[in-house]
Design an enzyme around this catalytic site. Structure first.
Site, PDB file in Angstrom:
ATOM      1  N   GLU A 234      13.949  60.529 101.806  1.00  0.00           N
ATOM      2  CA  GLU A 234      12.741  60.672 102.587  1.00  0.00           C
ATOM      3  C   GLU A 234      12.643  59.336 103.287  1.00  0.00           C
ATOM      4  O   GLU A 234      12.218  58.359 102.851  1.00  0.00           O
ATOM      5  CB  GLU A 234      11.498  60.596 101.556  1.00  0.00           C
ATOM      6  CG  GLU A 234      11.508  61.653 100.671  1.00  0.00           C
ATOM      7  CD  GLU A 234      11.095  63.050 101.409  1.00  0.00           C
ATOM      8  OE1 GLU A 234      10.379  62.707 102.300  1.00  0.00           O
ATOM      9  OE2 GLU A 234      11.274  63.980 101.027  1.00  0.00           O
ATOM     10  N   CYS A 268       4.993  56.363 106.846  1.00  0.00           N
ATOM     11  CA  CYS A 268       5.788  57.068 107.656  1.00  0.00           C
ATOM     12  C   CYS A 268       5.400  58.239 108.464  1.00  0.00           C
ATOM     13  O   CYS A 268       6.224  58.489 109.248  1.00  0.00           O
ATOM     14  CB  CYS A 268       7.185  57.328 106.553  1.00  0.00           C
ATOM     15  SG  CYS A 268       6.854  58.384 105.155  1.00  0.00           S
TER      16      CYS A 268
END
Ligand code: ADP
Length: 521
Positions: A234, A268
């Site tokens: 991720e 993010c």
């Protein structure tokens, strides 16, 4: 201070809270030895027993929410509401959802069989992989540790977590493992830096779940590839948000502002690039700047308990502060205008939300992950242009499209190369544990949460159950000309249109008879 010590710093006042050290090879081995023992114990538990353990995490969070928030704020400097919404509330939500989802996902599943295997049964069993190594970053230090760990545990695995050395939350984990009553050593939190991460990886976990930067993600991916360790990555993002000129400006400005500045942009899936259609551009920017100036930002006054009541908290790491400054300076040098915020004091962890216009993709602020409270704004004319600009990035994590015309929203969303997209909102996909989360391109490999949230930590064992009888399979030895021809006939009878059931049955029966007759005695 010992050279090998890693200081944990409160970003609000710069004070060292405590220090941690890298672990040794022997310590890494001991961690995995314990995990090995735990693997067997956890595997023998029923899912109900594992859910009961996870329920203890829920109880702990409900009873010790304020303590958890204090620990998170001390090490990250984030605002209390940011910490509460994304790290405390969210953990309870994930547990609530997976208590319902896990029994459905983990039960043995009967699956159909193809014509070639007629008469047999097929099943899929979801089994644990062994020990999962979870390596986490610093932006959501509680959530990113506990959520993958509890999902991997629910799937029946032992878990080793290596939290970021920037925010290891040692006081929180010490308290958690004493007070929650959670099964001892089922999840081991091992603090340390990069070396500790590398040493744990060298112990060959059954799978690695990594959240962090692209730079480190590539290194972890490479190390895993060498040992054929499966890995979910991720990684970062450079989220684009496209605003069409039919929107309700007030609502959209509020949404974009939150999408860009929540967690001080250390997210993010925060909006980093904003494309606004020319028809509303001036009005939209004016409203956005006006509202942004009213946000309460963390303060450089070391005596203020800023994190308690501010909208936009501090920047957690000094490393990130320098990246944000570099991106702002680079943009200004290349012609961008700062409409609010900007660098007030170099090196300060308190950066005001910064809006930049006249940006273009040659600027770092529009091309590389900034991970700070900055918003690079660009104007567009047509739908095609907006899509092209949004997709012009090495990242593909998340995106958003804002328009009253939902059909247009969906049409544009389908053309965005990313793992997650919102129409008339941003990044709340992450807040729905029923949805998978992950990226494409440099944003990573694999999916987290949703059904994959548990399944990614399973050995998907495929099972065929056949009977003991006097039947000899047509594809078993000996391979004879007659069997070969019958199999050919069978294939043609079944797969050609229309199906020839009579020919199929005849050849099937003959294959059975020949199989018995022609077997190797
Ligand atoms: P960030 O937290 O800024 O995203 P990184 O992506 O570098 O930073 O780090 C994320 C996590 O990966 C941290 O826990 C860090 O200690 C760990 N890490 C960094 N390098 C390595 C490595 N070579 N092997 C294993 N873990 C690592």
């Amino acid at each position: 201070m010992d050279k090998n010590n890693i200081p944990i710093i409160n970003p609000i006042n710069g004070q060292t809270l405590y220090e941690i050290q890298e672990i040794s090879v022997e310590q890494a081995k001991a961690v995995f030895q314990t995990a090995k023992t735990m693997e067997t114990k956890i595997r023998q538990m029923s899912l109900e027993q594992r859910i009961a353990e996870v329920e203890k995490i829920n109880q702990y969070v409900l009873e010790h929410g304020n303590f958890i928030l204090d620990c998170i704020i001390a090490e990250t400097g984030k605002s209390r509401t940011d910490a509460f919404a994304a790290e405390v509330f969210e953990v309870c939500d994930v547990i609530d959802v997976y208590k319902k989802l896990a029994p459905k996902l983990l039960k043995d599943k009967s699956v159909p069989i193809p014509i070639f295997l007629m008469g047999k049964k097929a099943q899929q069993w979801m089994e644990p992989l062994g020990t999962i190594l979870v390596i986490t970053p610093w932006n959501f230090p509680f959530y990113q540790v506990i959520v993958p760990a509890l999902l991997a545990f629910l799937a029946g695995n032992a878990v080793v977590v290596k939290p970021s050395e920037v925010t290891p939350l040692v006081p929180l984990w010490n308290d958690f493992f004493v007070k929650s009553g959670f099964m001892k050593d089922a999840i081991q939190v091992v603090v340390g830096g990069k070396e500790t991460g590398a040493l744990l990886l060298a112990e060959r976990p059954a799978k690695v779940h990594f959240t962090g930067s692209v730079r480190t993600g590539k290194k972890i991916g490479e190390a895993c590839a060498k040992e054929l360790i499966p890995v979910d990555l991720e990684l970062g993002g450079k989220d684009p948000s496209i605003v069409f000129d039919d929107v309700n400006i007030d609502r959209t400005v509020n949404g974009v502002m939150w999408g860009a500045f929540t967690n001080a942009g250390q997210n993010c899936t925060g909006i980093e690039r904003l494309y606004v259609q020319e028809g509303i551009y001036d009005k939209f920017i004016e409203t956005l700047v006006d509202k942004t100036k009213k946000l309460k930002t963390s303060s450089i006054d070391r005596n203020t308990k800023v994190a308690e009541d501010c909208d936009v908290g501090a920047i957690t790491s000094a490393f990130q502060v320098s990246i944000i400054e570099d991106h702002i300076e680079d943009a200004v040098a290349k012609g961008a205008k700062v409409l609010c915020g900007g660098i007030e004091q170099k090196g300060s962890h308190h950066i005001k939300p910064t809006i930049l216009v006249d940006c273009n993709h040659s600027m770092k602020i529009a091309a590389e992950e900034t991970f700070g409270p900055t918003l690079a704004i660009m104007k567009f004319k047509t739908e095609e242009e907006a899509i092209r600009l949004a997709n012009d990035s090495p990242y593909g994590l998340s995106a958003s499209v804002w328009s009253k015309d939902i059909e247009r929203g969906k049409r544009v969303a389908r053309q965005l190369v990313c793992g997650n997209v919102c129409i008339n909102n941003h990044m709340i996909n992450e807040a729905n544990p029923y949805l998978p989360f992950g990226g494409v391109k440099d944003s990573g490999i694999g999916r987290f949460k949703g059904e994959e949230g548990v399944l990614t930590f399973c050995n998907h064992k495929s099972v065929i159950i056949d009977q003991q009888s006097n039947m000899i399979e047509p594809h078993w030895y000996p391979f004879t000309q007659s069997k070969y021809e019958l199999l050919n006939n069978l294939m043609n009878a079944y797969f050609r249109k229309p199906k020839n059931w009579l020919k199929f049955a005849k050849n099937g029966l003959r294959i059975d008879t020949i199989g018995k007759k022609e077997q190797i005695k």
